[in-house]
Design an enzyme around this catalytic site. Sequence first.
Site, PDB file in Angstrom:
ATOM      1  N   LYS A 352       0.821  -1.255   0.072  1.00 32.91           N
ATOM      2  CA  LYS A 352      -0.076  -0.059  -0.014  1.00 32.91           C
ATOM      3  C   LYS A 352       0.850   1.334   0.036  1.00 32.91           C
ATOM      4  O   LYS A 352       1.668   1.365   0.751  1.00 32.91           O
ATOM      5  CB  LYS A 352      -0.666  -0.076   1.181  1.00 32.91           C
ATOM      6  CG  LYS A 352      -1.982   1.397   1.410  1.00 32.91           C
ATOM      7  CD  LYS A 352      -2.580   1.221   2.587  1.00 32.91           C
ATOM      8  CE  LYS A 352      -3.534  -0.082   2.831  1.00 32.91           C
ATOM      9  NZ  LYS A 352      -4.406   0.220   3.889  1.00 32.91           N
ATOM     10  N   ASP A 449     -15.626   1.059   7.855  1.00 33.48           N
ATOM     11  CA  ASP A 449     -15.776   0.780   6.555  1.00 33.48           C
ATOM     12  C   ASP A 449     -15.760  -0.639   6.129  1.00 33.48           C
ATOM     13  O   ASP A 449     -15.257  -1.266   5.399  1.00 33.48           O
ATOM     14  CB  ASP A 449     -14.772   1.422   5.715  1.00 33.48           C
ATOM     15  CG  ASP A 449     -15.287   1.457   4.282  1.00 33.48           C
ATOM     16  OD1 ASP A 449     -16.483   1.432   4.042  1.00 33.48           O
ATOM     17  OD2 ASP A 449     -14.367   1.858   3.624  1.00 33.48           O
TER      18      ASP A 449
END
Length: 642
Positions: A352, A449
């Site tokens: 990431k 989320d």
Amino acid sequence: MRMETKNFMTPLRISLCFILLFLTTTSAQAPVYSYNSCMNSTSISPTYKTNVKSLLSWITNDSSISKGFNYTTISSNNGGDNDGYGDAVYGLYSCRYDITGYFCQFCLTTAVNEISRLCPDSVTAILWYDVCILRYSNQSFHGKVSLSPTWNVTGPRKIKNSTETKRIEDAMEGLITKATIETKQFWAVEEFDWGDNETLYGWVQCDRDLPSDECRKCLNAMLEIFPQCCGTKVQWAVFAPTCGMRMDDEKFYQKSDDNGTSTSRKLIISFSVLGSVALLCFSVYCFLYRKRVRKDEMMLDEETLNGDLPTIPLITILNSTNNFSKASKLGEGGFGPVYKGILPDGRQIAVKRLSQFSGQGSEEFRNEVMFIAKLQHRNLVRLLACCLQEKEKILVYEYMSNASLDSHLFDDEKKKQLDWKLRLRIIHGIARGILYLHEDSRLRVIHRDLKPSNVLLDDEMNAKISDFGLARAFEIGQNQANTKRVMGTYGYMAPEYAMEGLFSVKSDVFSFGVLVLEIITGNKNSGFHLLEHGQSLLLYAWNIWCAGKCLELMDLALVKSFIASEVEKCIHIALLCVQQDEADRPTISTVVLMLGSDTIPLPKPNHPAFSVGRMTLNEASTSGSSKNLSINDVTVSTMLPR
């Protein structure tokens, strides 16, 4: 090992980097696993094991500040090198002469992890990589030649004729003489003009604690092995515990310029040109510095981030992702792209890379790394390492080969592989992961989320929650928080969060309820009202449940595998989770109990929340999009101390 501690040094640092790049001919190589030797024992003492762990920890730390070589003795009674009581561990590490700093430490950190896995009960162990070696024993070997075990490797290319074998031997004998007599530097490299526009590259090296005559003895022994193991090959290497040699038709080492005049000329030109550039950069920087936010002045010290989380050199990440190539890209998250990488030892990773425009500053990144490194649970994706070099902020996660749940659940063909037994196991796994975040981890974590694309599936289709984003510490005793910056995905947000910015553990419970309904129906909540039902998935499920027709909700792909009582119970629990009033929703610990019991009576659910933020079938998420991500959209998570 520290990143730059003062912001005003940045332009000068950039200039120096240009100079170093100008003078450097070959970049350092990432470590490639070669060989290991383990002498296991069933009678190894607990004290010896403890000393081995202490030695490996010392190697990881010491390699970052040494010049690529060191040795020590770890003894429970501090007996030193002459301790002879059996529990003393004698250890040594050595990197190739041109591998230092980050690259040496990374190779040895990798070796430490692997030797712990490969040789868990060994009295004596050796692990070779192409650029480093790690070794320990219960017998002192400092300054002594060791010729066993030996290891060799060859490449596919063969020599042209038998006379080349003698030429290679002569070339390596010259290198041995150079290393042990002429320079006495314990190593030597050379480029050999082989004719026909071909160049071969040779390297020899001994442990740096060996006397010159012992080094020569070791290298000569390796050269004697060469004709039998590798005499017909152009590319070859032979190693013993205390020395090694290699020849290749490609340059594999980094050699400094030996021509002082040429180097001086390069330095004069470099400093003349780049000095002006540095001055200009410094002037511009001083102007812009006044406008910068003070909080990003903070010092990023990799040693303080290290703790339970290793750092990984940027060059290794670049190599593993092919310089962040498009082919390696898995998707785009809310804070930057995610790439698939392959480490030199073959392990697959998800990288990431946080964008400089992500809004995540140094303090938030530091909090995320420090906190998420402590999260260890079988239903959470594991953070493996981080990188803070060259203004990059990179997180390295374990790679999930079966991608995300949504790539299976909402695909007409792939969903057929998700029978009821597997879907129920995924539901249980998600619930256990949330339970750990809410109640069993050191701090209470609110994910904010939870959705199918943030649930990844490993090789055995076990569910693992991903993306814990920017962690933030709340005051002790605080169970609810308010934010003006609502982050998440419409369709999964609890109404109090989407409309008022209020979030708590019950926000995640709401998202879990939506997830369960999607897993059972095989349909997305977002866009569901555009189908023939004309209402949201939550309201449709509520009406079907009230009518006593729960099984009509079920995905047709489950017809041959479902168990009616289990499906009905899961729908019931999901409806309890998506109730309008957060006070009516159960805690995740209660949800786990209800999922695991057939005797606990379930209360009647109240009317579900209205669907928040209706969207088209091609849902636009505030968290970004994904394609088969291993670490999907970045999510803001929140920590609440208990």
